[in-house]
Design a protein around this motif. Sequence first.
Motif, mmCIF file in Angstrom:
data_model
loop_
_atom_site.group_PDB
_atom_site.id
_atom_site.type_symbol
_atom_site.label_atom_id
_atom_site.label_comp_id
_atom_site.label_asym_id
_atom_site.label_seq_id
_atom_site.Cartn_x
_atom_site.Cartn_y
_atom_site.Cartn_z
ATOM 1 N N SER A 27 0.832 -1.209 0.000
ATOM 2 C CA SER A 27 0.000 0.000 0.000
ATOM 3 C C SER A 27 0.864 1.254 0.000
ATOM 4 N N PRO A 28 0.409 2.318 -0.665
ATOM 5 C CA PRO A 28 1.135 3.594 -0.613
ATOM 6 C C PRO A 28 0.976 4.223 0.765
ATOM 7 N N GLU A 29 1.722 5.271 1.008
ATOM 8 C CA GLU A 29 1.769 5.885 2.334
ATOM 9 C C GLU A 29 0.407 6.353 2.833
ATOM 10 N N ASN A 30 -0.425 6.864 1.946
ATOM 11 C CA ASN A 30 -1.713 7.417 2.388
ATOM 12 C C ASN A 30 -2.753 6.355 2.757
ATOM 13 N N ARG A 31 -2.407 5.066 2.550
ATOM 14 C CA ARG A 31 -3.332 3.987 2.915
ATOM 15 C C ARG A 31 -2.607 2.848 3.645
ATOM 16 N N ASN A 32 -1.406 3.081 4.069
ATOM 17 C CA ASN A 32 -0.599 1.983 4.605
ATOM 18 C C ASN A 32 -0.860 1.742 6.089
ATOM 19 N N PRO A 33 -1.100 0.490 6.499
ATOM 20 C CA PRO A 33 -1.418 0.191 7.898
ATOM 21 C C PRO A 33 -0.258 0.384 8.857
ATOM 22 N N VAL A 34 0.975 0.476 8.348
ATOM 23 C CA VAL A 34 2.122 0.730 9.226
ATOM 24 C C VAL A 34 2.248 2.219 9.517
ATOM 25 N N VAL A 35 1.899 3.044 8.552
ATOM 26 C CA VAL A 35 1.931 4.499 8.726
ATOM 27 C C VAL A 35 0.694 4.983 9.480
ATOM 28 N N ASP A 36 -0.387 4.256 9.354
ATOM 29 C CA ASP A 36 -1.685 4.581 9.951
ATOM 30 C C ASP A 36 -1.570 4.877 11.453
ATOM 31 N N ASP A 37 -2.123 6.011 11.894
ATOM 32 C CA ASP A 37 -2.048 6.358 13.317
ATOM 33 C C ASP A 37 -3.398 6.286 14.028
ATOM 34 N N THR A 38 -4.440 5.764 13.348
ATOM 35 C CA THR A 38 -5.752 5.649 13.983
ATOM 36 C C THR A 38 -6.352 4.239 13.885
#
Length: 202
Positions: free
Chosen positions: A53-64
């Motif tokens: 997944s790209p950054e705007n949908r990535n579960p590792v980047v996800d903060d919520t």
Amino acid sequence: MPRLWIAAFALLLAGCATAPEPAPVSSETTTAGRERLSDQDLQAKWWTWAASSPENRNPVVDDTGQWCAENQPQDVWFFAGTFGGAVDRRCRVPAGRPLAGPAITLASTDANCTTFMADAKGSVTLDGQLVELRRIAPVAITYQAARDNVVGQREGRVPAQGCGLWAWIPPLNPGEHELLVKGESGTFSSSARYLLLVNSSD
């Protein structure tokens, strides 16, 4: 520090509690058809998920937790740490599916993995009880990276050495659960708190 090293990630979870530690929860017991993946398959599958997944949908980047379900496989539910720092996530988990993820992990060269693991610390705690972690020394893996992935790899198959501290958790009972994932190596640290709602049925 290269981003891929940080991704090591991602799940890059680490951590050591100073308070008295609860008794470990064995991750050896699984239900029929839910046996643990091999060290190689677990890491290859997880890294493919993390790089899908790209950054705007990535579960590792996800903060919520809004992207928890993004590209999850059908036979296991993956969790992740962060690329650094702490987050709180709320996620729904399908019933009957085992959970897996690293307290901390790296996909790089054999030499980098050896150095990384020398300082690696981590813990995964489920509902107040420590989960037994599997320490994986460098092993050859190949994972699939999507276009515009967050781990900084070209699209396509990526050969690497995978290593880390990994948890495998049998399917959870329906209801709410708290999962704490912490990890560190060198100057890097990561922490993710999950509030999990397990559905009564898929």
